[in-house]
Scaffold this motif. Structure first.
Motif, PDB file in Angstrom:
ATOM      1  N   GLY A  10       0.812  -1.171  -0.031  1.00  0.00           N
ATOM      2  CA  GLY A  10       0.031  -0.057   0.101  1.00  0.00           C
ATOM      3  C   GLY A  10       0.938   1.099   0.055  1.00  0.00           C
ATOM      4  N   ARG A  25      -8.688   5.195  -8.710  1.00  0.00           N
ATOM      5  CA  ARG A  25      -8.630   3.956  -8.123  1.00  0.00           C
ATOM      6  C   ARG A  25      -7.725   2.760  -8.413  1.00  0.00           C
ATOM      7  NH1 ARG A  25     -13.491   4.311  -4.315  1.00  0.00           N
ATOM      8  NH2 ARG A  25     -14.336   6.161  -5.028  1.00  0.00           N
ATOM      9  N   ASP A  29      -3.600  -2.652  -2.326  1.00  0.00           N
ATOM     10  CA  ASP A  29      -3.875  -3.864  -1.495  1.00  0.00           C
ATOM     11  C   ASP A  29      -4.282  -2.869  -0.083  1.00  0.00           C
ATOM     12  OD1 ASP A  29      -3.163  -6.172  -2.657  1.00  0.00           O
ATOM     13  OD2 ASP A  29      -1.254  -5.735  -2.109  1.00  0.00           O
ATOM     14  N   THR A  55     -13.442   1.043  -1.208  1.00  0.00           N
ATOM     15  CA  THR A  55     -12.647   0.400  -2.140  1.00  0.00           C
ATOM     16  C   THR A  55     -11.399  -0.268  -1.501  1.00  0.00           C
ATOM     17  OG1 THR A  55     -13.162   2.045  -4.097  1.00  0.00           O
ATOM     18  CG2 THR A  55     -11.276   0.618  -4.356  1.00  0.00           C
ATOM     19  N   TYR A  56     -11.004   0.509  -0.705  1.00  0.00           N
ATOM     20  CA  TYR A  56      -9.736  -0.227  -0.062  1.00  0.00           C
ATOM     21  C   TYR A  56      -9.481  -0.506   1.408  1.00  0.00           C
ATOM     22  CZ  TYR A  56      -7.821   2.228  -4.328  1.00  0.00           C
ATOM     23  OH  TYR A  56      -7.688   2.493  -5.570  1.00  0.00           O
TER      24      TYR A  56
END
Length: 294
Positions: A10, A25, A29, A55-56
């Protein structure tokens, strides 16, 4: 290594990239944010974090708990963190092995800095008690990060790696190994007269940690100011730090909870694509580590 190894990658999500990341987007991870920036309930900051959370997975990384402070944990700070954790349900929560709170003028003040600890039994007792308090309140494992330290105490009962290993053993907390911090400390030790090779010294430091306690790695850039090296998180990761990172993957990659990697960039923030390029480089090293037999 085995096929069951889990690497995740990340980036640190900072304000200049809020809009561009939510628009693009990109494949990541997780995102890491500084916990204290999102303590206020409601408002634009919390709204953008909750949008990203759709989303994350989010990792909450704190800079204000002052876990090593003999004055204890600030109840208000811990309450705000607990409320944020309940709301966001982060994949990880972390902070630093540092102190910042202490008495001043009849009250308790916060130094607004990550001040290093003495590696003494008394300091370890304080740190363990505070970490356990946080874990009890959050009802989850806390990750504790090693510091880049520009001063040190003249005597100690143990070295830093032993100190952190004892912390993990006594509290069940996880460890967050900041690879850049270790390297910065090694470079400053060389400036102070050490003859140790900085890269080898960092690898030896890692060998003294319990491998299954490490759940996350940080990589970042730093600044050589001539007479001191500063952990400014303001440039690409240098080749020696990547070399140490590769060693960290083989040392800690077998942890049962998996091993996360974060690319940090907090000053002179570049376009988002630069961070994504650094994350891709970390993934490339991870792919190679997965091919290396145990």
């Amino acid at each position: 290594m085995t096929d069951s190894i889990l690497f995740t990658t990340g980036i640190g999500w900072r304000h200049p990239h809020y809009a561009s990341l939510l628009e693009a987007r990109p494949e990541l991870d997780f995102l890491e944010v500084h916990s204290e920036n999102f303590f206020a309930p409601g408002g634009a900051a919390r709204a953008v974090l909750q949008e990203a959370r759709q989303t994350y997975p989010i990792s909450l990384h704190g800079v204000g708990l002052a876990l090593g402070s003999a004055a204890g944990i600030d109840p208000w700070h811990l309450a705000q963190l607990a409320a944020l954790v309940e709301r966001i349900e982060p994949v990880r929560v972390s902070d630093h092995a540092s102190f910042a709170r202490g008495p001043w003028g009849g009250t308790t003040v916060h130094a607004a800095d990550l001040l290093p600890l003495a590696f003494h039994r008394q300091s370890l007792d304080v740190l363990c008690a505070n970490v356990q308090q946080v874990q009890d309140r959050l009802q989850r494992v806390l990750l504790v990060e090693n510091l880049s330290a520009y001063v040190s105490f003249s005597s100690s009962d143990m070295d830093e790696a032993e100190f952190l290993g004892e912390l993990a053993s006594r509290t069940g907390c996880g460890l967050l190994v900041d690879v850049n911090n270790i390297y910065v400390n090694a470079l400053n030790a060389r400036l102070a007269g050490s003859t140790d090779d900085p890269v080898r010294a960092c690898m030896a430091w890692m060998e003294r940690l319990p491998p299954h306690a490490v759940a996350e790695l940080h990589v970042a850039g730093h600044k050589d100011c001539g007479d001191i090296v500063i952990d400014d998180h303001g440039s690409r990761v240098c080749d020696p730090v990547w070399q140490i990172y590769r060693h960290a993957l083989t040392r800690f990659g077998g942890a049962p909870q998996g091993l996360a990697t974060l690319v940090e960039w907090d000053t002179d923030i570049p376009p988002l694509q630069v961070l994504l390029d650094e994350a891709a480089r970390a993934r490339a090293f991870q792919a190679h580590a997965e091919e290396v037999p145990a």
